[in-house]
Design a protein around this motif. Structure first.
Motif, PDB file in Angstrom:
ATOM      1  N   UNK A 374       0.836  -1.202   0.000  1.00 20.67           N
ATOM      2  CA  UNK A 374       0.000   0.000   0.000  1.00 20.67           C
ATOM      3  C   UNK A 374       0.873   1.256   0.000  1.00 20.67           C
ATOM      4  N   UNK A 375       1.919   1.260   0.834  1.00 21.09           N
ATOM      5  CA  UNK A 375       2.819   2.416   0.907  1.00 21.09           C
ATOM      6  C   UNK A 375       3.498   2.644  -0.432  1.00 21.09           C
ATOM      7  N   UNK A 376       3.964   1.576  -1.067  1.00 19.57           N
ATOM      8  CA  UNK A 376       4.614   1.697  -2.374  1.00 19.57           C
ATOM      9  C   UNK A 376       3.662   2.273  -3.416  1.00 19.57           C
ATOM     10  N   UNK A 377       2.419   1.803  -3.402  1.00 14.92           N
ATOM     11  CA  UNK A 377       1.434   2.282  -4.371  1.00 14.92           C
ATOM     12  C   UNK A 377       1.114   3.759  -4.142  1.00 14.92           C
ATOM     13  N   UNK A 378       0.994   4.150  -2.887  1.00 13.52           N
ATOM     14  CA  UNK A 378       0.710   5.550  -2.565  1.00 13.52           C
ATOM     15  C   UNK A 378       1.849   6.459  -3.012  1.00 13.52           C
ATOM     16  N   UNK A 379       3.084   6.032  -2.724  1.00 18.15           N
ATOM     17  CA  UNK A 379       4.237   6.841  -3.123  1.00 18.15           C
ATOM     18  C   UNK A 379       4.383   6.874  -4.634  1.00 18.15           C
ATOM     19  N   UNK A 380       4.041   5.762  -5.306  1.00 18.03           N
ATOM     20  CA  UNK A 380       4.097   5.719  -6.762  1.00 18.03           C
ATOM     21  C   UNK A 380       3.104   6.685  -7.393  1.00 18.03           C
ATOM     22  N   UNK A 381       1.905   6.765  -6.816  1.00 21.39           N
ATOM     23  CA  UNK A 381       0.893   7.689  -7.328  1.00 21.39           C
ATOM     24  C   UNK A 381       1.320   9.148  -7.137  1.00 21.39           C
TER      25      UNK A 381
END
Length: 391
Positions: A374-381
């Motif tokens: 989830x953290x990776x996806x948020x930072x990617x966005x």
């Protein structure tokens, strides 16, 4: 396999640690179960294949769990914790007994035996992560903040302690660490320690007076640890296993005797579970033992990074709480093998031979990876949005 790897998200270092621990487990279990296979009239590869199947299913569990959005665990934690309490009660009175302690439940339809404390640990940390995140605004208040997060810990530890004191103590200690991280006042955490000491004194006294429970076993292990065996007339078995573990470690030296060349596996009562770390040191030396310690510490370090990166309290507490309990259990198990603490019966997560214990550990690791994903996806966005705005 390529498609599976593409779909695998979350912290890649943690994935790597899990794979390496699984490979170490296969090597160690195969070497340590030779005598067991002979006694049980099984082929030499029987327990290797069994452990391989358990680990493969464990890795699949990690994969399935890490695909779930971690926020869903907030709601599930209430149900899971509510279910764990009656299960612990049932186990305490009607569970499978061993060494004067009732720790296991047997499921007849699928012929599976599991420790309900494994489920309770997982449920408690999920529930505590939720409670700490909800109570952050009032966490320093004794009645409104501390008592609501304290009660679940006391109930769980009280139900586990009569049959499995080491797990209860480990749980109380790791919960105290999570409380500290969750900004609970230190004086309140000290109060938890005092309540734990009083609770143990009451349990020990009751067991001694009524001649029930495991007080004599606890007393014997402490006496053995401090070398009072001859004075107390203790059982030979109580110190025999730790003596054999010491010999295994001494035989290992710096680089070890080599894979499959352990001698003490034929003498240690549980070389494939409680004392597997001593067999690893005998075969791979202090180098191999040190690498194993570093793997667990690497897992903890990456989990702390996830904790720092997670923008929401629930995910942060979830990741760090589950990782701390897994690594602390590993450190305690290794400490027993080198005689730094009395014998506890704890196993090495993802390394010792097992079934349900590995699967519950896999669920915990999967949840940590779910937060990481989830953290990776948020930072990617966020990065994509910033790049779009700059363009």
């Amino acid at each position: 396999m390529t498609q599976l790897l593409k779909r695998t998200k979350g912290d890649q270092v943690i994935w790597g640690v899990v794979i390496v621990l699984s490979l170490i487990s296969l090597l160690a279990v195969y070497s340590a179960t030779g005598s067991l296979a002979y006694r049980m009239a099984k082929s030499s590869s029987f327990y290797l294949i069994k452990q391989m199947m358990v680990l493969v299913l464990g890795i699949l569990i990690i994969y399935w769990v890490h695909k779930v959005n971690y926020t869903k665990f907030a709601g599930w934690s209430i149900l899971l914790f509510a279910a764990s309490i009656p299960l612990l009660l049932f186990t305490l009175f009607f569970g499978v007994k061993l060494n004067e302690g009732s720790r296991w439940l047997h499921l007849p339809l699928i012929n599976l035996t599991f420790q309900t404390s494994d489920l309770a640990k997982l449920a408690l940390f999920m529930f505590l992560a939720r409670m700490l995140s909800v109570k952050q605004n009032v966490i320093k208040d004794f009645k409104k903040g501390f008592i609501p997060v304290l009660i679940p810990v006391l109930i769980t530890c009280a139900l586990i302690a009569p049959a499995n004191l080491s797990t209860a103590l480990m749980l109380g200690f790791t919960c105290s660490i999570l409380f500290f991280i969750g900004r609970v006042q230190v004086k309140h955490i000290m109060l938890l320690a005092v309540v734990g000491v009083i609770g143990f004194a009451v349990l020990f006294t009751f067991s001694k007076i009524t001649h029930t429970g495991r007080a004599s076993t606890w007393e014997q292990r402490i006496d053995d640890f401090f070398g009072k065996k001859q004075e107390k007339g203790g059982k030979k078995h109580d110190t025999f296993q730790i003596e054999m573990a010491k010999i295994a470690i001494a035989n290992g030296g710096i680089t070890g005797r080599g894979p499959g060349h352990s001698l003490q596996r034929n003498f240690l009562p549980h070389p494939y579970s409680d004392f597997i770390y001593s067999i690893i040191i005998e075969e791979y030396g202090l180098v191999g033992g040190g690498v194993l310690i570093l793997l667990y510490l690497l897992f903890l370090w990456r989990s702390i990074i996830i904790f720092k990166r997670c923008p929401y309290a629930f995910g942060a507490f979830l990741a760090v709480g589950l990782s701390i309990t897994l690594v602390f259990q590993a450190m305690l198990a290794m400490a027993v093998n080198v005689h730094l603490v009395p014998v506890t019966g704890l196993t090495l997560p993802m390394v010792s031979m097992g079934g349900s214990s590995i699967w519950f550990t896999s669920v915990a690791i999967g949840i940590v990876l779910s937060v990481s994903r989830y953290v990776d996806e948020m930072e990617g966005k966020k990065k994509a949005l910033l790049t779009k705005e700059e363009a």
